[in-house]
Scaffold this motif. Structure first.
Motif, short mmCIF file in Angstrom:
data_model
loop_
_atom_site.label_atom_id
_atom_site.label_comp_id
_atom_site.label_asym_id
_atom_site.label_seq_id
_atom_site.Cartn_x
_atom_site.Cartn_y
_atom_site.Cartn_z
N THR A 46 -47.80 70.51 33.50
CA THR A 46 -47.13 71.72 33.02
C THR A 46 -45.85 71.97 33.81
O THR A 46 -44.80 72.28 33.24
N TYR A 93 -43.24 69.46 32.75
CA TYR A 93 -42.79 69.79 31.40
C TYR A 93 -41.78 70.93 31.45
O TYR A 93 -40.71 70.86 30.83
N ASN A 101 -52.64 73.86 28.56
CA ASN A 101 -52.02 74.51 29.70
C ASN A 101 -50.52 74.68 29.49
O ASN A 101 -49.96 75.73 29.78
N VAL A 102 -49.87 73.66 28.97
CA VAL A 102 -48.43 73.74 28.70
C VAL A 102 -48.16 74.83 27.66
O VAL A 102 -47.20 75.60 27.79
N TYR A 110 -54.22 69.32 29.13
CA TYR A 110 -52.84 69.40 29.58
C TYR A 110 -51.99 70.13 28.55
O TYR A 110 -51.19 70.99 28.90
N VAL A 153 -45.76 65.87 26.03
CA VAL A 153 -46.79 66.08 27.07
C VAL A 153 -47.48 64.75 27.37
O VAL A 153 -47.70 64.41 28.54
#
Length: 102
Positions: free
Chosen positions: A87, A90, A7-8, A4, A20
């Motif tokens: 993502t 976020y 990806n962010v 995760y 996150v």
């Protein structure tokens, strides 16, 4: 968790792992199912859900601001076929200036 965060970081190189992690915990069991772990930016009902449950309820902004942020993030992630929910959430929080409140 590292997937995760990675990806962010494609969208925000300075992403805070703690933020996150809070989003991952908030989403909980939704992340267990492949379909619910993704956001369909072409589905108006899905975008309304993100606007209402994340932007309005969790982040405390009005619906118009939340909708604008969701639309901007959908455009930002346009090239990504599978938009990860962590993502997406976020980036909506970042767009609204709410990362520090999570």
């Amino acid at each position: 968790m590292s997937d995760y965060l990675a990806n962010v970081k494609k969208y925000d190189a300075g992403a805070d792992a703690a933020v996150v992690d809070k989003i991952v915990k908030h989403l909980g069991i939704a992340l267990r199912n492949r379909d619910s772990s993704l956001v369909s930016a072409t589905d108006p009902k899905e975008l309304e859900r993100v606007r209402d449950s994340w932007g309005v309820k969790k982040l405390g902004v009005d619906a118009a601001k939340a909708e604008a942020a969701v639309a901007k993030v959908a455009q930002t992630m346009h090239g990504e076929h599978q938009k990860g929910r962590v993502t997406f959430y976020y980036l909506v929080a970042k767009e609204l200036g709410k990362l520090q409140t999570l």
